[in-house]
Motif scaffolding. Structure first.
Motif, PDB file in Angstrom:
ATOM      1  N   GLY A 147       0.763  -1.072   0.012  1.00  0.00           N
ATOM      2  CA  GLY A 147      -0.100  -0.160   0.221  1.00  0.00           C
ATOM      3  C   GLY A 147       0.668   1.574  -0.106  1.00  0.00           C
ATOM      4  O   GLY A 147       0.172   2.049  -0.227  1.00  0.00           O
ATOM      5  N   HIS A 148       2.408   0.784   0.049  1.00  0.00           N
ATOM      6  CA  HIS A 148       2.861   2.115   0.762  1.00  0.00           C
ATOM      7  C   HIS A 148       3.884   2.181  -0.857  1.00  0.00           C
ATOM      8  O   HIS A 148       5.457   2.996  -0.405  1.00  0.00           O
ATOM      9  N   MET A 149       3.484   1.447  -1.751  1.00  0.00           N
ATOM     10  CA  MET A 149       4.745   1.881  -3.241  1.00  0.00           C
ATOM     11  C   MET A 149       3.598   2.779  -3.926  1.00  0.00           C
ATOM     12  O   MET A 149       2.980   3.165  -3.521  1.00  0.00           O
ATOM     13  N   LYS A 207       0.879  13.572   0.157  1.00  0.00           N
ATOM     14  CA  LYS A 207       1.358  13.211   1.507  1.00  0.00           C
ATOM     15  C   LYS A 207       0.732  11.931   2.522  1.00  0.00           C
ATOM     16  O   LYS A 207      -0.812  11.850   1.982  1.00  0.00           O
ATOM     17  N   CYS A 208       1.788  10.942   2.448  1.00  0.00           N
ATOM     18  CA  CYS A 208       1.240   9.991   2.995  1.00  0.00           C
ATOM     19  C   CYS A 208       1.810   9.908   4.741  1.00  0.00           C
ATOM     20  O   CYS A 208       2.907  10.726   4.893  1.00  0.00           O
ATOM     21  N   ARG A 209       1.221   8.937   5.756  1.00  0.00           N
ATOM     22  CA  ARG A 209       1.534   8.980   6.776  1.00  0.00           C
ATOM     23  C   ARG A 209       2.783   8.308   7.251  1.00  0.00           C
ATOM     24  O   ARG A 209       3.401   8.128   7.803  1.00  0.00           O
ATOM     25  N   CYS A 210       3.382   7.360   6.558  1.00  0.00           N
ATOM     26  CA  CYS A 210       4.584   6.673   6.407  1.00  0.00           C
ATOM     27  C   CYS A 210       5.413   7.510   5.683  1.00  0.00           C
ATOM     28  O   CYS A 210       6.999   7.029   5.954  1.00  0.00           O
ATOM     29  N   GLY A 211       5.165   8.687   5.578  1.00  0.00           N
ATOM     30  CA  GLY A 211       6.357   9.652   5.046  1.00  0.00           C
ATOM     31  C   GLY A 211       6.505  10.176   3.406  1.00  0.00           C
ATOM     32  O   GLY A 211       7.238  10.706   2.760  1.00  0.00           O
ATOM     33  N   GLY A 257       2.322   9.698  -2.803  1.00  0.00           N
ATOM     34  CA  GLY A 257       2.147   9.287  -4.032  1.00  0.00           C
ATOM     35  C   GLY A 257       1.766   7.810  -3.563  1.00  0.00           C
ATOM     36  O   GLY A 257       2.007   7.203  -4.457  1.00  0.00           O
ATOM     37  N   CYS A 258       2.083   7.358  -2.117  1.00  0.00           N
ATOM     38  CA  CYS A 258       1.159   6.171  -2.168  1.00  0.00           C
ATOM     39  C   CYS A 258       0.528   5.126  -2.524  1.00  0.00           C
ATOM     40  O   CYS A 258      -1.430   6.253  -2.720  1.00  0.00           O
ATOM     41  N   LEU A 259       0.044   3.891  -3.004  1.00  0.00           N
ATOM     42  CA  LEU A 259      -1.234   3.627  -2.918  1.00  0.00           C
ATOM     43  C   LEU A 259      -1.879   3.617  -2.751  1.00  0.00           C
ATOM     44  O   LEU A 259      -3.165   3.671  -2.854  1.00  0.00           O
TER      45      LEU A 259
HETATM   46 ZN   LIG Z   1       2.433   5.409   2.517  1.00  0.00          ZN
END
Ligand SMILES: [Zn+2]
Length: 316
Positions: A167-169, A177-181, A184-186
């Motif tokens: 999911g974070h590809m 922006k994603c919570r993972c840092g 554009g995460c899937l």
């Molecule tokens: Zn992510």
């Protein structure tokens, strides 16, 4: 010979799903208890132990004794120690927990722990939509996107148990922006959460009447069939990005089977066909020739089925 049985547990933010079964995947008894993701760790551990004891009692009444327990939990798990390393977004305190040790001390049966998305993938691979395939990619599309990678029949976890975060590809290098840092995460484009957000924005942009209540993805598909332009645009966008992500996964892993589960996949073949059209258009040809994209089969039981499969694997 006496039948060998085990216990599979799937820990979620609102429920613990659990089952007693054998190594062929036959479930003898199953159940569900509520969890409170804000509770302290001992409360959650006690709740898991309660589920286990219920199944031990049931097994005893049928002349059986569970030989092993498998547990799936959100978060990054060191599977050798049964230790939950990192934190999990849905649980308040659930990190740095020796889950394997804590549960085996309570119930005196060997316990093996792994990440829940990994075990869902293993469950589908061994007992569900992936039967007969050695190389499988599994994506669970819900509020986020979880993933599992099966290579030559085994889970691939990465060197620090932190791999397979499909999911974070990133499918858009300068994207949301994603919570993972990352960016554009899937999961920012194709999860149920992302779809609901796109729908809201698209409704406003198109000047369509706003709904009072939040709609589900299933309702969104119904609205798209009825010609709602915001629903059509949202589904096109979410399935396109998922297809692009899957095309990359096909090029990297060359699986024969891609399994899509979770709430969004319940929208059915119409959804999968759209994802497949993009994936097969952008993936390299040799992979397209032999890859199937299918819906998960086990639904909510994939987690505990995978936990059972994992536990029985450790007994070998
Ligand atoms: Zn992510």
């Amino acid at each position: 010979m006496k039948k060998i049985v085990g216990i599979g547990i799937d820990l979620g933010g609102t429920t613990i799903k659990y089952a007693l079964g054998d190594s062929t995947g036959t479930i003898i008894k199953q159940g569900q208890l509520s969890t409170n993701a804000n509770a302290h760790n001992n409360v959650i551990l006690d709740q898991i132990a309660k589920a286990v004891r219920e199944l031990i009692t049931f097994a005893g009444g049928n002349g059986l004794k569970p030989a092993v327990i498998g547990i799936g939990t959100p978060g990054c798990v060191d599977i050798r120690q049964g230790f939950l390393k990192g934190s999990t977004p849905n649980f308040r305190h659930w990190k740095q927990v020796a889950i394997g040790e804590e549960i085996s001390n309570r119930v005196h049966i060997p316990v093996f722990v792994d990440n829940d998305a990994n075990l869902m993938a293993l469950g589908e691979a061994k007992y569900g939509a992936g039967i007969g395939h050695a190389n499988i990619i599994c994506l669970t599309i819900g509020t986020g996107i979880g993933g599992g990678i099966i290579i030559n029949g085994d889970l691939y976890r990465g060197s620090n148990y932190a791999g397979a975060e499909l999911g974070h590809m990133s499918i858009k290098y300068d994207g949301i922006k994603c919570r993972c840092g990352g960016r554009g995460c899937l999961e920012k484009y194709s999860s149920a959460t992302a779809m609901i957000e796109f729908y809201r924005k698209s409704t406003a942009k198109l000047g369509l009447p706003r709904r009072q209540e939040q709609l589900t993805v299933k309702e969104m598909f119904r609205e798209a069939r009825d010609g709602n332009a915001a629903a059509i645009e949202t589904i096109d966008k979410a399935t396109y990005f998922l297809g692009r992500g899957i095309a990359s996964l096909m090029n990297i892993f060359n699986p024969t089977c891609i399994i899509i589960g979770g709430g969004v996949a319940e929208a059915g073949r119409q959804y999968l066909d759209k994802v497949e059209a993009t994936a097969f258009k952008y993936a390299m040809q040799p992979s397209v020739e032999q890859t199937k994209i299918v819906k998960a089969k086990l639904g909510n039981s994939a987690g505990y089925m995978g936990a059972l499969a994992f536990a029985f694997n450790q007994l070998k």
